[in-house]
Enzyme design. Structure first.
Site, short mmCIF file in Angstrom:
data_model
loop_
_atom_site.label_atom_id
_atom_site.label_comp_id
_atom_site.label_asym_id
_atom_site.label_seq_id
_atom_site.Cartn_x
_atom_site.Cartn_y
_atom_site.Cartn_z
N ASP A 1 -28.71 -17.63 5.88
CA ASP A 1 -28.33 -16.23 4.96
C ASP A 1 -27.25 -16.86 4.09
O ASP A 1 -26.91 -16.08 3.25
CB ASP A 1 -27.83 -15.78 5.43
N CYS B 1 -26.20 -11.49 -1.79
CA CYS B 1 -27.66 -11.06 -2.03
C CYS B 1 -28.16 -11.24 -3.55
O CYS B 1 -27.32 -10.74 -4.20
CB CYS B 1 -27.74 -9.73 -1.08
N ASN C 1 -21.62 -12.74 4.79
CA ASN C 1 -21.68 -12.13 5.28
C ASN C 1 -20.65 -12.11 6.56
O ASN C 1 -19.27 -12.75 5.39
CB ASN C 1 -22.55 -12.79 6.53
#
Length: 303
Positions: A14, A238, A247
């Site tokens: 991620d 993102c 994050n």
């Protein structure tokens, strides 16, 4: 408050999938090995998605095979559909993750389908995974706000979480993808979700765009959630949420938990070394406040 918390390391997937600088297979493998060496025994290492959509996740099969020799950790990979599941299993995946969004706007932007359509894509994946004995983790994006639809009702999150849980996901990770949440809103959302799903089956995946991630995590821990997704150095962002940062940083989470007397099993010096090496590869300093402070402290001590 319980003294047991599990940290899921998201940086190699991620985090890196949203970085502009491509990272080689060899560097990704070394990063994962270093994170496991620091005591992070659950790491999401890649995503079996179209390399045209997310070029940074190309060669996730080579990365997964490249860490197969590491036996003291659990490696997760993201799969969007049956094709992704097939590729992940061929590469040796033992745990997979599926992802949906709590908002229609984000679902269309991220995976080009409605929320309902995304669930239909996951049904055969979950059925096959169950037959294969492969655990499936479920992610929900935009649980505290959406860049397209704005505020998200807790009931929408709770309903989607219940659907994924009912389909067989062993754990539901609740993502504040754009990092707009605050502690009161995080609690309200978690209470709605945990009305139908035990808190022990939930995880928090909070981005730190507005500097609220640690406060939101603490609020969630007060609600009984004991699993935290984090990314070394605060990697990521993102692509479908302009301005969203990465994050919550693993270093910051570890520092907070250890300061609360909660043992994480993570060696901060080794984690910092892993973060610093990836920062060197990316050509930028870590976002983590703790990593920055510790690096400054080491620099002063060496001068």
């Amino acid at each position: 408050m319980s003294d047991s918390v599990r940290i899921i390391e998201m940086g190699p997937r991620d985090g890196l999938q949203n970085e502009k600088t491509p990272v080689s297979v060899e560097a990704r493998i070394a990063f994962i090995e270093a994170l496991v060496g620091a005591g992070l025994d659950t790491v999401e290492v890649g995503a079996f998605v179209s390399p045209k959509a997310i070029p940074q996740m190309a060669s996730s099969d080579a990365v997964l095979r490249g860490v197969a020799h590491v036996t003291n950790a659990e490696f997760h990979v993201l799969v969007p559909n049956e094709k992704g599941y097939d590729a992940a299993r061929a590469a040796g995946a033992k745990v997979v993750s599926v992802f949906a969004a709590a908002s229609e706007g984000f679902s269309r932007a991220n995976i080009n389908c409605t929320v309902a359509e995304s669930i239909e894509r996951f049904r055969p994946v979950l059925a096959r995974a169950k037959a294969d004995g492969v655990p499936v983790r479920g992610y929900i994006s935009c649980v505290l706000g959406c860049p397209f639809d704005g505020a998200i009702k807790p009931k929408a999150v709770a309903d989607l979480a219940s659907t994924l849980f009912g389909l067989g996901c062993y754990e539901i990770s609740l993502g504040d993808t754009v990092g707009v949440g605050t502690p009161a809103k995080a609690k309200e959302m978690l209470r709605a979700v945990s009305a139908n799903i035990p808190a022990a089956k939930l995880a928090m995946h909070f981005h730190d765009t507005y500097g609220q991630a640690l406060a939101n995590l603490y609020a969630g821990m007060e609600e009984g959630v004991r699993v935290i997704d984090a990314a070394a150095g605060g990697l990521g962002g993102c692509p479908y949420a302009p301005g969203a940062t990465g994050n919550v940083a693993t270093e910051d989470v570890v520092y907070m938990l250890e300061g609360m007397g909660i043992r994480t099993g993570v060696d901060m010096d080794r984690l910092l070394a892993a973060t610093n090496e990836m920062s060197r590869v990316l050509g930028k300093p870590p976002v983590s406040r703790v990593a920055s402070a510790l690096n400054a402290k080491k620099k002063r001590a060496a001068s």
